[in-house]
Design a protein around this motif. Structure first.
Motif, PDB file in Angstrom:
ATOM      1  N   ILE A 163       0.840  -1.195   0.000  1.00 56.08           N
ATOM      2  CA  ILE A 163       0.000   0.000   0.000  1.00 56.08           C
ATOM      3  C   ILE A 163       0.875   1.245   0.000  1.00 56.08           C
ATOM      4  N   ILE A 164       0.416   2.254  -0.735  1.00 55.25           N
ATOM      5  CA  ILE A 164       1.108   3.537  -0.838  1.00 55.25           C
ATOM      6  C   ILE A 164       0.190   4.624  -0.302  1.00 55.25           C
ATOM      7  N   THR A 165       0.682   5.445   0.623  1.00 55.55           N
ATOM      8  CA  THR A 165      -0.107   6.548   1.179  1.00 55.55           C
ATOM      9  C   THR A 165       0.669   7.856   1.037  1.00 55.55           C
ATOM     10  N   TYR A 166      -0.059   8.955   1.216  1.00 55.12           N
ATOM     11  CA  TYR A 166       0.565  10.272   1.287  1.00 55.12           C
ATOM     12  C   TYR A 166       0.870  10.612   2.751  1.00 55.12           C
ATOM     13  N   PRO A 167       1.997  11.277   3.028  1.00 56.27           N
ATOM     14  CA  PRO A 167       2.377  11.568   4.415  1.00 56.27           C
ATOM     15  C   PRO A 167       1.881  12.910   4.944  1.00 56.27           C
ATOM     16  N   ASP A 168       1.083  13.647   4.171  1.00 53.02           N
ATOM     17  CA  ASP A 168       0.674  15.003   4.552  1.00 53.02           C
ATOM     18  C   ASP A 168      -0.001  15.022   5.922  1.00 53.02           C
ATOM     19  N   LYS A 169       0.318  16.039   6.714  1.00 52.33           N
ATOM     20  CA  LYS A 169      -0.134  16.126   8.101  1.00 52.33           C
ATOM     21  C   LYS A 169      -1.273  17.141   8.274  1.00 52.33           C
ATOM     22  N   PHE A 170      -2.037  16.943   9.343  1.00 56.80           N
ATOM     23  CA  PHE A 170      -3.123  17.836   9.729  1.00 56.80           C
ATOM     24  C   PHE A 170      -2.586  19.200  10.139  1.00 56.80           C
ATOM     25  N   PHE A 171      -3.328  20.260   9.775  1.00 57.94           N
ATOM     26  CA  PHE A 171      -3.066  21.575  10.347  1.00 57.94           C
ATOM     27  C   PHE A 171      -4.355  22.391  10.350  1.00 57.94           C
ATOM     28  N   ILE A 172      -4.349  23.444  11.152  1.00 58.70           N
ATOM     29  CA  ILE A 172      -5.489  24.353  11.232  1.00 58.70           C
ATOM     30  C   ILE A 172      -5.117  25.617  10.465  1.00 58.70           C
ATOM     31  N   MET A 173      -5.968  26.000   9.515  1.00 59.82           N
ATOM     32  CA  MET A 173      -5.682  27.149   8.660  1.00 59.82           C
ATOM     33  C   MET A 173      -6.552  28.335   9.057  1.00 59.82           C
ATOM     34  N   ASN A 174      -5.889  29.415   9.432  1.00 62.02           N
ATOM     35  CA  ASN A 174      -6.585  30.664   9.757  1.00 62.02           C
ATOM     36  C   ASN A 174      -7.670  30.477  10.811  1.00 62.02           C
ATOM     37  N   HIS A 175      -7.384  29.621  11.790  1.00 61.93           N
ATOM     38  CA  HIS A 175      -8.228  29.416  12.977  1.00 61.93           C
ATOM     39  C   HIS A 175      -9.528  28.664  12.712  1.00 61.93           C
ATOM     40  N   ASN A 176     -10.049  28.709  11.488  1.00 59.51           N
ATOM     41  CA  ASN A 176     -11.386  28.188  11.228  1.00 59.51           C
ATOM     42  C   ASN A 176     -11.430  26.862  10.483  1.00 59.51           C
ATOM     43  N   TYR A 177     -10.419  26.555   9.690  1.00 56.53           N
ATOM     44  CA  TYR A 177     -10.474  25.375   8.834  1.00 56.53           C
ATOM     45  C   TYR A 177      -9.502  24.292   9.287  1.00 56.53           C
ATOM     46  N   PHE A 178     -10.013  23.072   9.370  1.00 60.13           N
ATOM     47  CA  PHE A 178      -9.171  21.900   9.552  1.00 60.13           C
ATOM     48  C   PHE A 178      -8.767  21.401   8.166  1.00 60.13           C
ATOM     49  N   VAL A 179      -7.488  21.098   8.003  1.00 56.60           N
ATOM     50  CA  VAL A 179      -6.967  20.635   6.712  1.00 56.60           C
ATOM     51  C   VAL A 179      -6.229  19.318   6.928  1.00 56.60           C
ATOM     52  N   SER A 180      -6.539  18.333   6.108  1.00 52.81           N
ATOM     53  CA  SER A 180      -5.912  17.016   6.238  1.00 52.81           C
ATOM     54  C   SER A 180      -6.154  16.206   4.971  1.00 52.81           C
ATOM     55  N   ARG A 181      -5.316  15.178   4.787  1.00 54.00           N
ATOM     56  CA  ARG A 181      -5.516  14.265   3.660  1.00 54.00           C
ATOM     57  C   ARG A 181      -6.666  13.291   3.928  1.00 54.00           C
ATOM     58  N   ALA A 182      -7.140  13.168   5.173  1.00 56.17           N
ATOM     59  CA  ALA A 182      -8.030  12.067   5.551  1.00 56.17           C
ATOM     60  C   ALA A 182      -9.285  12.534   6.286  1.00 56.17           C
ATOM     61  N   LEU A 183      -9.731  13.768   6.031  1.00 57.70           N
ATOM     62  CA  LEU A 183     -10.980  14.209   6.649  1.00 57.70           C
ATOM     63  C   LEU A 183     -12.154  13.374   6.153  1.00 57.70           C
ATOM     64  N   ASP A 184     -12.041  12.833   4.948  1.00 56.14           N
ATOM     65  CA  ASP A 184     -13.004  11.861   4.425  1.00 56.14           C
ATOM     66  C   ASP A 184     -12.561  10.470   4.852  1.00 56.14           C
ATOM     67  N   ASN A 185     -13.104   9.847   5.910  1.00 59.72           N
ATOM     68  CA  ASN A 185     -14.136  10.448   6.726  1.00 59.72           C
ATOM     69  C   ASN A 185     -13.747  10.328   8.196  1.00 59.72           C
ATOM     70  N   LYS A 186     -12.470  10.589   8.484  1.00 58.51           N
ATOM     71  CA  LYS A 186     -12.096  10.567   9.892  1.00 58.51           C
ATOM     72  C   LYS A 186     -12.717  11.720  10.672  1.00 58.51           C
ATOM     73  N   ILE A 187     -13.136  12.767   9.966  1.00 52.07           N
ATOM     74  CA  ILE A 187     -13.843  13.814  10.692  1.00 52.07           C
ATOM     75  C   ILE A 187     -15.162  13.265  11.223  1.00 52.07           C
ATOM     76  N   GLY A 188     -15.758  12.315  10.510  1.00 50.33           N
ATOM     77  CA  GLY A 188     -16.958  11.652  11.014  1.00 50.33           C
ATOM     78  C   GLY A 188     -16.663  10.822  12.249  1.00 50.33           C
ATOM     79  N   GLY A 189     -15.531  10.101  12.242  1.00 53.29           N
ATOM     80  CA  GLY A 189     -15.130   9.334  13.419  1.00 53.29           C
ATOM     81  C   GLY A 189     -14.905  10.228  14.619  1.00 53.29           C
ATOM     82  N   PHE A 190     -14.344  11.407  14.379  1.00 52.45           N
ATOM     83  CA  PHE A 190     -14.171  12.398  15.446  1.00 52.45           C
ATOM     84  C   PHE A 190     -15.525  12.859  15.971  1.00 52.45           C
ATOM     85  N   ILE A 191     -16.446  13.136  15.062  1.00 51.85           N
ATOM     86  CA  ILE A 191     -17.768  13.647  15.449  1.00 51.85           C
ATOM     87  C   ILE A 191     -18.500  12.648  16.341  1.00 51.85           C
TER      88      ILE A 191
END
Length: 362
Positions: A163-191
Motif C-alpha cells: 500500500i502507498i499513502t501520502y504523508p501530509d499532516k493535519f493543520f489548522i488554517m486561519n483558525h477556522n479550517y481543519f486541513v488534512s488528507r483524511a478528513l473523508d471520513n475521519k472527521i466523522g469518526g471524530f464527530i
C-alpha cells in the motif's frame, strides 16, 4: 434555544490531530482504528470489533433497542501494481484516489521492512512537447524510490500489493479550517466520538443502546457497514460523512447542489434516507436553533447510509454530512463551526429520540 452547547477543546484537537495523521488505508485500517478505540473507550461500556476491523463502542449494551451513529475510518490510497526492471513503480487505485494530483507528491510505501519513501515523478516541462501534452492518468503516473533496478526495490521490501499513502499532516488554517488528507471520513469518526463524550459529560441516561460505529472499507463499496449492519441489526442508523462544498471553483451547483462550508451540517434527501428520522433531525435543528443545509442525492447517497438502510428488513436511516473542500486530495478542508454544529445536532437528536420510542419497532 438548547440548554446544551458544544465547542471543540484542546484535548479533542490533540485526538483529532493524532487520529488524522495516522494511516488507515482501505483494507489496512488497524493503526488509525486503534487510536479511535483507545480514545472512545473512556466514554463507552463495551468495545467490539469484527473480522475485518470495524470497531463499535456501545453505551447501554443490554437494551433490546439499538441505534447506530456511524462514520468510516478508511482513507484512499494506492497499491504497488507493477515494478519495471529499472525500479520504477506503477500503481493501482485503492479507493477513489485522484490521479491528477499525484505528480510531485511525496509518498510512503508500507512494507514488511518498514516505510519506504518515494515520490510521484513527472517529466520536466522542458522535456515535453507541449503540442503533444499528456495529462496524468493511472496508466502513466509512477513512483520513484531512488533505485536503479527492480531487484533493488524488492530488497527494500517493495513488492506488488504494498500500500502507498501520502504523508501530509493535519493543520489548522486561519483558525477556522481543519486541513488534512483524511478528513473523508475521519472527521466523522471524530464527530461520533465527541457525541459519546458529550453524552457522558452531561450525564444523559439513554433509553436505548447506542452503538458508535467506525466502519472499514467504505471507499470500496460500503463493505464494513454491510457487515456490521448484519451483526448489530439496529433499529435506527444516523450516518456521518462528508459532502462537496459547491462554492469551490469549477463546480456546478445545478448538478452538485448548493452547499457551503461554515453554514452548518448538511441533511440529506435520498430514497435510502427515511422521511421520519430525517424530519425528526430537521425539527430538532429548528427547535434548537442549529443551522443546517439540505442536499438531494437522487438515487443513492454513495455513503454507508445506503448499506444500513437496505440491510436486514430495512433500517430507519438518515445522513448528516459535513461540507468539505477538495475531496480525495491531500488538502481536504472542513470548517470548525460545521463540525461543532454536527456534534450538537446529533447529540440533540439522540435526546429527541430518547423521548420518542416510535422509532424502535419489533
Amino acid at each position: 434555544m438548547s440548554n446544551y452547547s458544544y465547542s471543540i477543546d484542546s484535548d479533542s484537537i490533540k485526538f483529532l490531530e493524532k487520529y488524522l495523521n495516522e494511516f488507515s488505508p482501505t483494507g489496512d485500517e488497524s493503526k488509525g482504528q486503534k487510536i479511535w478505540t483507545n480514545h472512545i473507550s473512556s466514554y463507552v461500556e463495551k468495545i467490539q470489533t469484527d473480522l475485518y476491523g470495524t470497531a463499535v463502542g456501545i453505551i447501554n449494551p443490554n437494551s433490546p433497542y439499538k441505534l447506530i451513529i456511524e462514520a468510516h475510518v478508511d482513507e484512499i490510497s494506492w497499491y504497488v501494481n507493477y515494478i519495471t526492471e529499472e525500479g520504477i513503480i506503477y500503481v493501482s487505485r485503492n479507493g477513489g484516489s485522484d490521479h491528477q494530483i499525484a505528480p510531485s507528491k511525496r509518498v510512503i510505501i508500507h512494507t514488511e521492512k518498514g516505510f519506504v519513501h518515494g515520490i510521484f515523478g513527472w517529466p520536466a516541462i522542458h522535456t515535453r512537447k507541449l503540442s503533444e501534452e499528456k495529462s496524468p492518468s493511472v496508466e502513466n503516473i509512477f513512483v520513484d524510490i531512488g533505485v536503479s533496478s527492480k531487484d533493488e526495490a524488492i530488497n527494500m521490501g517493495v513488492h506488488v500489493g504494498c500500500i502507498i499513502t501520502y504523508p501530509d499532516k493535519f493543520f489548522i488554517m486561519n483558525h477556522n479550517y481543519f486541513v488534512s488528507r483524511a478528513l473523508d471520513n475521519k472527521i466523522g469518526g471524530f464527530i461520533i466520538a465527541e457525541v459519546a463524550k458529550t453524552i457522558i459529560k452531561n450525564g444523559i441516561d439513554l433509553q436505548f443502546g447506542l452503538y458508535i460505529v467506525n466502519s472499514v472499507q467504505e471507499e470500496v463499496g460500503l463493505k464494513g457497514a454491510k457487515m456490521i449492519a448484519q451483526t448489530i441489526q439496529p433499529h435506527v442508523s444516523i450516518v456521518t460523512d462528508v459532502i462537496h462544498d459547491t462554492y469551490s471553483p469549477m463546480i456546478d451547483k445545478k448538478i452538485q447542489g448548493d452547499v457551503k462550508c461554515g453554514l452548518g451540517p448538511v441533511i440529506g434527501y435520498a430514497p435510502s434516507i427515511h422521511k421520519n428520522i430525517r424530519e425528526l433531525i430537521i425539527n430538532t435543528a429548528n427547535n434548537k436553533k442549529i443551522r443546517f443545509q439540505r442536499l438531494v442525492s437522487s438515487r443513492y447517497t454513495g455513503t454507508d447510509t445506503d448499506a444500513f438502510a437496505y440491510s436486514n428488513r430495512g433500517v430507519l436511516s438518515a445522513l448528516i454530512s459535513i461540507p468539505l473542500k477538495y475531496m480525495h486530495t491531500t488538502v481536504e478542508m472542513v470548517h470548525k463551526k460545521d463540525v461543532e454544529q454536527a456534534i450538537l445536532l446529533i447529540f440533540e437528536t439522540l435526546q429527541a429520540i430518547n423521548n420518542n420510542n416510535q422509532f424502535f419497532i419489533g
